[in-house]
Scaffold this active site. Structure first.
Site, PDB file in Angstrom:
ATOM      1  N   ARG A  41      74.044 111.496  25.252  1.00 25.32           N
ATOM      2  CA  ARG A  41      75.076 112.515  25.079  1.00 25.32           C
ATOM      3  C   ARG A  41      76.336 112.103  25.848  1.00 25.32           C
ATOM      4  O   ARG A  41      76.249 111.421  26.872  1.00 25.32           O
ATOM      5  CB  ARG A  41      74.599 113.869  25.601  1.00 25.32           C
ATOM      6  CG  ARG A  41      75.557 115.002  25.232  1.00 25.32           C
ATOM      7  CD  ARG A  41      75.235 116.316  25.907  1.00 25.32           C
ATOM      8  NE  ARG A  41      76.254 117.294  25.564  1.00 25.32           N
ATOM      9  CZ  ARG A  41      76.452 118.440  26.192  1.00 25.32           C
ATOM     10  NH1 ARG A  41      75.683 118.775  27.209  1.00 25.32           N
ATOM     11  NH2 ARG A  41      77.414 119.261  25.813  1.00 25.32           N
ATOM     12  N   HIS A  42      77.486 112.534  25.344  1.00 20.67           N
ATOM     13  CA  HIS A  42      78.740 112.275  26.045  1.00 20.67           C
ATOM     14  C   HIS A  42      78.739 112.959  27.414  1.00 20.67           C
ATOM     15  O   HIS A  42      77.929 113.841  27.697  1.00 20.67           O
ATOM     16  CB  HIS A  42      79.929 112.802  25.229  1.00 20.67           C
ATOM     17  CG  HIS A  42      79.821 114.263  24.908  1.00 20.67           C
ATOM     18  ND1 HIS A  42      80.067 115.251  25.838  1.00 20.67           N
ATOM     19  CD2 HIS A  42      79.478 114.903  23.773  1.00 20.67           C
ATOM     20  CE1 HIS A  42      79.893 116.435  25.299  1.00 20.67           C
ATOM     21  NE2 HIS A  42      79.516 116.258  24.041  1.00 20.67           N
ATOM     22  N   ARG A  45      83.162 117.307  29.584  1.00 21.12           N
ATOM     23  CA  ARG A  45      84.389 117.413  28.788  1.00 21.12           C
ATOM     24  C   ARG A  45      84.999 118.795  28.976  1.00 21.12           C
ATOM     25  O   ARG A  45      84.378 119.709  29.510  1.00 21.12           O
ATOM     26  CB  ARG A  45      84.100 117.182  27.301  1.00 21.12           C
ATOM     27  CG  ARG A  45      83.013 118.103  26.769  1.00 21.12           C
ATOM     28  CD  ARG A  45      83.117 118.319  25.270  1.00 21.12           C
ATOM     29  NE  ARG A  45      81.990 119.084  24.742  1.00 21.12           N
ATOM     30  CZ  ARG A  45      81.847 120.393  24.873  1.00 21.12           C
ATOM     31  NH1 ARG A  45      82.740 121.094  25.545  1.00 21.12           N
ATOM     32  NH2 ARG A  45      80.801 121.021  24.362  1.00 21.12           N
ATOM     33  N   HIS A 236      75.848 113.805  20.616  1.00 20.12           N
ATOM     34  CA  HIS A 236      76.054 115.148  21.152  1.00 20.12           C
ATOM     35  C   HIS A 236      74.712 115.765  21.533  1.00 20.12           C
ATOM     36  O   HIS A 236      73.648 115.225  21.215  1.00 20.12           O
ATOM     37  CB  HIS A 236      76.758 116.025  20.116  1.00 20.12           C
ATOM     38  CG  HIS A 236      78.108 115.511  19.715  1.00 20.12           C
ATOM     39  ND1 HIS A 236      79.254 115.841  20.381  1.00 20.12           N
ATOM     40  CD2 HIS A 236      78.486 114.678  18.706  1.00 20.12           C
ATOM     41  CE1 HIS A 236      80.286 115.244  19.822  1.00 20.12           C
ATOM     42  NE2 HIS A 236      79.849 114.527  18.798  1.00 20.12           N
ATOM     43  N   ASP A 237      74.781 116.935  22.168  1.00 18.10           N
ATOM     44  CA  ASP A 237      73.541 117.640  22.501  1.00 18.10           C
ATOM     45  C   ASP A 237      72.760 117.996  21.243  1.00 18.10           C
ATOM     46  O   ASP A 237      71.527 117.950  21.228  1.00 18.10           O
ATOM     47  CB  ASP A 237      73.835 118.900  23.326  1.00 18.10           C
ATOM     48  CG  ASP A 237      74.983 119.729  22.772  1.00 18.10           C
ATOM     49  OD1 ASP A 237      75.490 119.411  21.681  1.00 18.10           O
ATOM     50  OD2 ASP A 237      75.371 120.703  23.443  1.00 18.10           O
TER      51      ASP A 237
END
Length: 365
Positions: A41-42, A45, A236-237
């Protein structure tokens, strides 16, 4: 004339030969890493969006909404350091960048039907019941009047969570209890997206697509011509949870920033094995994940057999992308092509052979 070897010498020679027979290279049969897939995941943010009554507007975030923060960059750097430490001796310097995936896939009518069925299901309503009074209070507090859990997650909980991480002052109503309820509702939203109702069919339309792609890469890695050692998906999640729901190893908790799902292929004594790990804490080694029905180090053939039910064979058909309207359009398109082809043949014939009437009659006029 050479003297016959003594009894002691013959015994020593026999012992040496026996030793050679039973000795083997310690590298033969040792567990060897052959291929890796990472889905991470990123990092931290800024919010994607926010609710109408939020005093913290987009201008409060230096890069605007939906952008990686300095903290997020540091989380990625830490993850990169861990990956280098884990695979530094396994990889070389070659790297190829592509955009490979995004979940959930939106253009899937059957998945939308399943989403609607889930929200009406007895199991979902049972899980939602404890939060109904709380949900009724949200419009007045936040100014957001929708009741879709996914939107409550993205428009109310997510901005409040991001603001709390970055030490913004939250609205007075965003108490610890409120944040806990919003987090639980967000997790229920994620769970309902891929599970609760007809989880395997949902997985075939979402995370199972990624499972199938990863399995194909793993199988390719067993071939002598394969040169690829690692595939990394920045995601992503919803991607990680969709993958883990398809594999039936999801823990029900929103994947944290820079969390990473690891799948490793090993060769040991001539057989291939798949191992999975989940790194969701920076101060702890990745947690082993066991595919239901198998062992932590799962034989590749068994792994492929167990995940087969969630891998779609014809995604477009299973999504019901071919509607009656699309069938009609297809028929009209085919008809148009046929007519066009006939016209082309006729024009070609006229050009090549001229009009169909006799040339003599033409000369007599």
């Amino acid at each position: 004339m050479t003297a016959a070897p003594s009894l002691e010498a013959r015994a020593a020679s026999l012992s040496f030969l026996l030793l050679l027979c039973f000795w083997r290279d310690p590298g033969v049969g040792a567990k060897e890493l052959k291929f890796v897939t990472l889905v991470f995941r990123h990092g931290d943010r800024s919010p994607i969006d926010t609710f109408p009554n939020d005093p913290i507007k987009e201008t409060s975030w230096p890069q605007g909404f939906g952008q990686l923060t300095q903290m997020g960059m540091e989380q990625h750097y830490e993850l990169g350091e861990y990956i280098r430490k884990r695979y530094g001796k396994f990889l070389n310097e070659s790297y190829k960048h592509q955009q490979l995936l995004f979940l959930p896939f939106k253009n899937c009518p059957r998945f939308q039907e399943l989403e609607s069925e889930t929200l009406k299901s007895e199991e979902f309503q049972k899980r939602l019941q404890p939060y109904k009074d709380f949900i009724e209070t949200l419009p007045k507090l936040s100014g957001y009047h929708g009741k879709d859990l996914f939107r409550i997650w993205s428009k109310v909980y997510d901005p409040l969570f991001c603001e709390s991480v970055h030490n913004f002052t939250l609205p007075s109503w965003a108490t610890a209890d409120t944040m806990t309820k919003l987090k639980e509702l967000s997790e229920l939203s994620l769970l309902s997206l891929y599970g609760i109702h007809k989880q395997k069919e949902k997985s075939r339309l979402q995370g199972g697509v990624l499972v199938g792609e990863i399995l194909n890469h793993i199988k390719s890695a067993t071939q002598p011509w394969n040169l690829r050692k690692l595939i990394m998906y920045s995601a992503h999640d919803t991607t990680i949870s969709g993958l883990q729901m398809a594999l039936d190893v999801f823990n029900g908790i929103l994947p944290p920033y820079a969390s990473c799902h690891i799948m490793e292929l090993y060769l040991e004594k001539g057989d291939y094995f798949v191992e999975m790990y989940y790194r969701n804490e920076t101060n702890h080694e990745p947690y082993p994940l066991t595919l239901p029905g198998c062992t932590p180090s799962c034989p590749l053939m068994k792994f492929a057999e167990l995940v087969a039910p969630v891998i779609p064979q014809d995604w477009a058909t299973e999504c019901k992308l071919t509607s009656k309207h699309e069938v009609l359009r297809l028929i009209l398109a085919i008809a148009f092509c046929l007519v066009s082809s006939i016209l082309v043949v006729l024009v070609f014939t006229l050009i090549r052979h001229g009009p169909c009437w006799p040339r003599g009659s033409y000369r007599d006029i």
